[in-house]
Scaffold this motif. Structure first.
Motif, PDB file in Angstrom:
ATOM      1  N   VAL A 199       6.196   6.486 -20.059  1.00 39.56           N
ATOM      2  CA  VAL A 199       7.620   6.660 -19.608  1.00 39.56           C
ATOM      3  C   VAL A 199       8.834   7.509 -19.090  1.00 39.56           C
ATOM      4  O   VAL A 199      10.006   8.030 -18.959  1.00 39.56           O
ATOM      5  N   SER A 200       8.082   8.419 -18.918  1.00 34.35           N
ATOM      6  CA  SER A 200       8.612  10.117 -18.735  1.00 34.35           C
ATOM      7  C   SER A 200       8.758   9.773 -17.017  1.00 34.35           C
ATOM      8  O   SER A 200       8.478   9.065 -16.306  1.00 34.35           O
ATOM      9  N   THR A 201      10.127  10.144 -17.003  1.00 36.40           N
ATOM     10  CA  THR A 201      10.399  10.109 -15.306  1.00 36.40           C
ATOM     11  C   THR A 201       9.286  10.646 -14.485  1.00 36.40           C
ATOM     12  O   THR A 201       9.272   9.621 -13.200  1.00 36.40           O
ATOM     13  N   SER A 202       7.917  11.326 -14.277  1.00 37.01           N
ATOM     14  CA  SER A 202       7.475  10.802 -12.933  1.00 37.01           C
ATOM     15  C   SER A 202       6.745   9.965 -12.632  1.00 37.01           C
ATOM     16  O   SER A 202       6.118   8.646 -12.272  1.00 37.01           O
ATOM     17  N   MET A 203       6.884   8.647 -13.957  1.00 36.83           N
ATOM     18  CA  MET A 203       5.809   7.569 -14.516  1.00 36.83           C
ATOM     19  C   MET A 203       6.583   6.825 -14.536  1.00 36.83           C
ATOM     20  O   MET A 203       5.787   5.267 -14.464  1.00 36.83           O
ATOM     21  N   SER A 210      -1.516   4.323  -6.848  1.00 42.53           N
ATOM     22  CA  SER A 210      -0.465   4.902  -6.578  1.00 42.53           C
ATOM     23  C   SER A 210       0.565   3.870  -5.728  1.00 42.53           C
ATOM     24  O   SER A 210       1.211   4.175  -5.548  1.00 42.53           O
ATOM     25  N   SER A 211      -0.885   2.456  -5.640  1.00 41.46           N
ATOM     26  CA  SER A 211       0.106   1.413  -5.111  1.00 41.46           C
ATOM     27  C   SER A 211       0.309   0.147  -5.885  1.00 41.46           C
ATOM     28  O   SER A 211      -0.749   0.326  -6.641  1.00 41.46           O
ATOM     29  N   LEU A 212       1.150  -0.688  -4.972  1.00 43.33           N
ATOM     30  CA  LEU A 212       0.696  -1.653  -5.948  1.00 43.33           C
ATOM     31  C   LEU A 212      -0.506  -2.348  -5.980  1.00 43.33           C
ATOM     32  O   LEU A 212      -1.069  -3.437  -6.505  1.00 43.33           O
ATOM     33  N   ALA A 213      -0.826  -2.439  -4.507  1.00 45.39           N
ATOM     34  CA  ALA A 213      -2.768  -3.054  -4.208  1.00 45.39           C
ATOM     35  C   ALA A 213      -3.448  -2.659  -5.311  1.00 45.39           C
ATOM     36  O   ALA A 213      -4.011  -2.754  -5.818  1.00 45.39           O
ATOM     37  N   GLN A 214      -3.423  -1.222  -5.728  1.00 47.30           N
ATOM     38  CA  GLN A 214      -4.403  -0.252  -6.536  1.00 47.30           C
ATOM     39  C   GLN A 214      -4.431  -1.289  -7.633  1.00 47.30           C
ATOM     40  O   GLN A 214      -4.888  -1.361  -8.951  1.00 47.30           O
ATOM     41  N   HIS A 251       0.993  -1.044   0.163  1.00 48.43           N
ATOM     42  CA  HIS A 251      -0.293   0.460  -0.154  1.00 48.43           C
ATOM     43  C   HIS A 251       0.335   1.417  -0.186  1.00 48.43           C
ATOM     44  O   HIS A 251       0.463   2.387   0.163  1.00 48.43           O
ATOM     45  N   LYS A 252       1.766   1.291   0.288  1.00 46.01           N
ATOM     46  CA  LYS A 252       3.419   2.177   0.349  1.00 46.01           C
ATOM     47  C   LYS A 252       3.455   3.026  -1.584  1.00 46.01           C
ATOM     48  O   LYS A 252       3.006   2.059  -2.269  1.00 46.01           O
ATOM     49  N   PRO A 253       2.664   4.506  -1.627  1.00 46.01           N
ATOM     50  CA  PRO A 253       2.868   4.795  -3.297  1.00 46.01           C
ATOM     51  C   PRO A 253       3.844   4.760  -3.433  1.00 46.01           C
ATOM     52  O   PRO A 253       5.403   4.696  -2.694  1.00 46.01           O
ATOM     53  N   PHE A 254       4.444   4.269  -4.956  1.00 45.54           N
ATOM     54  CA  PHE A 254       5.086   3.886  -5.841  1.00 45.54           C
ATOM     55  C   PHE A 254       6.026   5.276  -5.271  1.00 45.54           C
ATOM     56  O   PHE A 254       7.121   4.584  -6.030  1.00 45.54           O
ATOM     57  N   ASN A 255       6.091   6.390  -5.425  1.00 42.22           N
ATOM     58  CA  ASN A 255       6.931   7.216  -5.377  1.00 42.22           C
ATOM     59  C   ASN A 255       7.999   7.137  -3.911  1.00 42.22           C
ATOM     60  O   ASN A 255       8.201   7.790  -4.256  1.00 42.22           O
ATOM     61  N   ARG A 256       7.275   6.714  -3.274  1.00 42.19           N
ATOM     62  CA  ARG A 256       7.675   6.976  -1.678  1.00 42.19           C
ATOM     63  C   ARG A 256       8.623   5.772  -1.228  1.00 42.19           C
ATOM     64  O   ARG A 256       8.926   5.015  -0.355  1.00 42.19           O
ATOM     65  N   LEU A 257       8.707   4.206  -2.800  1.00 41.72           N
ATOM     66  CA  LEU A 257       9.296   3.795  -2.483  1.00 41.72           C
ATOM     67  C   LEU A 257      10.819   3.335  -2.402  1.00 41.72           C
ATOM     68  O   LEU A 257      11.188   4.246  -3.123  1.00 41.72           O
ATOM     69  N   THR A 258      12.038   3.210  -1.698  1.00 40.84           N
ATOM     70  CA  THR A 258      13.022   3.318  -1.818  1.00 40.84           C
ATOM     71  C   THR A 258      13.547   2.234  -2.045  1.00 40.84           C
ATOM     72  O   THR A 258      12.825   0.777  -3.107  1.00 40.84           O
ATOM     73  N   GLU A 259      14.680   1.671  -3.126  1.00 42.17           N
ATOM     74  CA  GLU A 259      15.646   1.289  -4.275  1.00 42.17           C
ATOM     75  C   GLU A 259      14.893  -0.313  -3.711  1.00 42.17           C
ATOM     76  O   GLU A 259      14.409  -1.592  -4.661  1.00 42.17           O
TER      77      GLU A 259
END
Lengths: 312, 460
Positions: free
Chosen positions: B299-303, B446-450, B222-230
């Motif tokens: 596939v731009s940076t944000s996406m 915004s998360s894998l669950a969604q 449920h963690k948003p993609f843009n806040r995942l660490t590597e």
């Protein structure tokens, strides 16, 4: 190498199956732990063959269930033999009349009939399919469930139930318990992911294409009439072909077919003519054949590559 | 030994291999059967009982030697190395020469000559000094190994050994004896390096296993993609395959249950034979309407993170969709179907993302859609579901809403997946509020669950 596993290896060799250390160890374990064994690997590396050889080694009767899409309980487990039931009813009509003759009321007749219905739902009219046959067999049995990956996920779940306690409940008869615990071998060509639950219950063995030495031994064992030099050449070529990016790489069984073909044609060496005649035994796709031709005749290579480049 | 096996299982779990308790129990039973004397069969035993997927074999092969390493090859004793050929006066000369070397290396060479291995305590002490307890991943392995070698003086060994040889030559020692000494020192140094290597590898694997246990509590799904660490992203990538398998079997089941109303006479007759031909159980024709997908990915940076996971999922689900054609765009449309149909998921996705590098503020969906219609419009027909994966941030370029309408008229449906919440639509350069009413559905992912929920809805 352990004594116990090397004896497995020898026993398999006596059945004309050449087993690597890995195969022998895992088979030994599966036998000792009484666990089902799941064998995966590319098509035609001898998974089914291994099961057959093992059944001969352990002197178990081989019962095979070939899976396919749409396989269901009726075809895998049991079915009532309706036609036979009908036939018996017809033939026994006189006797039935006799039994029911002195019943006064309809209810009494029905009761009397009901008390006899066990006859019609007995094992006599049960059409045993492979799974039930394996469970009810008096002799030690090896149940081979072939190409489990082709069956549906539901069937897999059903199979789990049977494999976990080796009993089957038939509503009309009650629960049938296994008379002996069959050894179970499942094979899969890896066309789809099997469920975690099934994998958890099995030991796992992955059989890959054999190495050059192993394959050569297999060919010499199975096609004894082949000249050693020719066998060496043939196996080397097959190993080279497998390294190409083919639609379907030649399997061990195809190597054997090819070797037999070469012996039948009385080939002395792998020259162009022999190859042209027999390569179709090894490769079953037109595109693969062309690739192989390019490998064997580097002269034509440039032209074909040119064609490919200009297209893209 | 049992303890070591349990630790190994934990290490395997940390590396992403799923091992159940029942399986570890099987493993113990099997080990009892075959014993541990024969390394080869011990290894096969563990692998057959614990690893049920050929894709996990490399992980097993990597971890097994770390946990059950022989502790490095044994060192050669002085007599085995031929040092007993040295006469007492030679020995004296050797000791004299060693004393002239650097302090740190003196002890080391003494050890190597005697074939004395590092004890476990020593290894641990040096590892501690080298900072093993602060290391996190296998990537630190080389660095720690080198630090340990420095602490022991192994890094200066070659130089000092040459110095030693020179000194011995001056002292008039015969060449064959010098060669024996040199061989002894070099071979045993090699053994010591191997010992260090295995110790560090095993230590790191254990630390990784510990950390994995701590981390499992947090819910990455449920963690948003843009806040995942590597690292978390890596963890999620491993999960995708499993989730895809779940999704796939659920979809397969649903497809099987879905009837299209027509009775299948042949199967009905067969099933009802047992009722004397009276049709009590009906069998229907199956609906084999697997969705046909056209996937258009920004596939731009944000996406990028979303696109990567989306592509991964689609790759895994190929057998549940009858035909997928995938496209990626930043300022123009590229077809990427070919890449996805070959080779391994990770590689092909990396390849795609590498081939279409992100630039600065160059996203242009309008132009990309025009290219799509111009070159690839044959990919859509009335059975196709078109999925656009993007945030609708168009850099103030022409959004070309008419093209969305054109696509929608031709396709079965147009579905938009966006990582941004509705409140953000229309802010800044976002044209999302304009696109949204033109689609059949817009889902926020915004998360894998969604993301999984959105895809699940497609696979009816």
């Amino acid at each position: 190498m352990d004594n116990s596993t090397s004896s497995v290896q020898q026993a398999l060799a006596a059945q004309q199956y050449i087993a690597s250390d890995q195969i022998a160890t895992v088979l030994f374990l599966a036998d000792r732990l009484g666990k089902p064994l799941l064998i995966e690997g590319p098509a035609g590396v001898g998974k089914t063959e291994l099961a057959k050889a093992w059944s001969a080694v352990t002197d178990r009767e081989l019962i095979r269930l070939q899976c396919y899409e749409g396989l269901d309980e009726a075809k895998a487990l049991y079915e009532w033999e309706y036609a036979k039931q009908m036939l018996y009813t017809q033939l026994l009509r006189d006797k039935l009349n006799h039994v029911l003759a002195d019943a006064v009321t309809l209810a009494e007749a029905a009761d009397r009939l009901a008390s006899e219905e066990d006859i019609f739902f007995s094992e006599r009219f049960l059409l045993q399919r492979p799974l039930l046959k394996a469970i009810l067999n008096d002799r030690p049995t090896l149940l081979l469930i072939d190409e489990i990956d082709r069956s549906d996920a539901e069937f897999e779940a059903f199979l789990l139930e049977v494999l976990s306690d080796f009993q089957v409940s038939i509503p009309e008869l009650g629960t049938l318990q296994a008379r002996q615990q069959p050894t179970v071998i499942l094979t899969s060509n890896n066309t789809r992911e099997l469920s975690e639950a099934l994998k958890r219950r099995c030991l796992y063995l992955f059989i890959d294409y054999p190495t050059l030495e192993e394959e050569l031994r297999i060919v010499q064992l199975k096609v004894p009439g082949m000249a050693p030099r020719l066998a060496q050449q043939a196996v080397e070529l097959v190993q080279r072909l497998r390294k190409l990016d083919l639609k379907k790489a030649p399997s061990v069984s195809e190597t054997l077919d090819w070797a037999r073909a070469l012996v039948l044609l009385n080939a002395q060496a792998l020259d162009q003519q022999v190859l042209d005649q027999t390569l179709t035994v090894l490769l079953k796709h037109e595109a693969d054949l062309q690739k192989a031709q390019r490998l064997l005749n580097p002269r034509d290579y440039g032209r074909d590559m040119g064609g490919r480049f200009s297209r893209s | 030994m049992e303890r070591r096996i349990v630790e190994f299982i934990m290490g395997m779990r940390a590396a992403g291999v799923r091992i159940s308790i029942a399986e570890s129990e099987d493993c113990m039973k099997a080990v009892r059967e075959l014993g541990i004397e024969d390394r080869g069969s011990f290894r096969e035993t563990l692998r057959a009982t614990l690893v049920k997927d050929v894709h996990d074999f490399p992980k097993f092969d990597e971890l097994f030697p770390l946990y059950f390493g022989s502790g490095g090859p044994p060192m050669r004793s002085p007599s085995a190395g031929g040092l007993d050929q040295l006469r007492p006066e030679d020995m004296q000369a050797l000791q004299q020469a060693i004393k002239q070397l650097r302090n740190r290396v003196q002890e080391l060479i003494q050890r190597l000559l005697n074939g004395e291995q590092l004890s476990r305590q020593e290894l641990e002490r040096f590892a501690q000094q080298a900072g093993l307890q602060y290391a996190d991943t296998m990537r630190d392995r080389l660095w720690i190994e080198r630090r340990m070698q420095q602490l022991l003086g192994l890094d200066k060994l070659e130089q000092e050994l040459q110095q030693l040889m020179r000194l011995l030559e001056q002292a008039g020692m015969a060449e064959d004896l010098r060669e024996i000494i040199r061989q002894q020192v070099e071979d045993n140094a090699q053994a010591m390096r191997e010992q260090i290597r295995q110790h560090v590898g095993a230590g790191l694997a254990e630390r990784q296993a510990e950390r994995y246990q701590q981390r499992r509590g947090s819910d990455l799904m449920h963690k948003p993609f843009n806040r995942l660490t590597e690292e978390e992203a890596e963890e999620l990538r491993k999960q995708v395959r499993r989730l895809a398998a779940q999704l796939r079997s659920r979809a397969a089941l649903r497809q099987r249950r879905a009837n299209d109303g027509q009775i299948d006479v042949r199967r009905t007759m067969r099933v009802n034979l047992r009722y004397g031909g009276v049709p009590l159980e009906l069998r229907y024709r199956r609906r084999h309407l697997k969705p046909r997908l056209v996937l258009i990915c920004d596939v731009s940076t944000s996406m990028r993170p979303v696109a990567e996971f989306m592509l991964r999922l689609v790759y895994e689900l190929q057998d549940q969709v009858s035909k997928t054609r995938s496209f990626a765009f930043i300022d123009t449309m590229h077809e990427i179907s070919q890449d996805l149909s070959t080779s391994h998921a990770s590689e092909s996705i990396q390849e795609i993302l590498y081939r279409i590098p992100p630039g600065h503020y160059n996203t242009d969906l309008g132009a990309s859609l025009a290219t799509f219609i111009h070159r690839y419009f044959d990919a859509t027909d009335r059975r196709t579901t078109v999925i656009v994966l993007g945030d609708g941030r168009n850099n103030y370029n022409d959004p070309r809403l008419d093209l969305v309408d054109t696509i929608r008229a031709r396709a079965k449906q147009v579905i938009w997946l966006t990582p941004e919440p509705q409140t953000m639509w229309g802010t800044g350069d976002s044209d999302m509020h304009l696109y949204a009413p033109r689609c059949d559905a817009v889902h926020e992912v915004s998360s894998l669950a969604q993301l999984i929920r959105a895809i699940d809805r497609l696979l009816v």
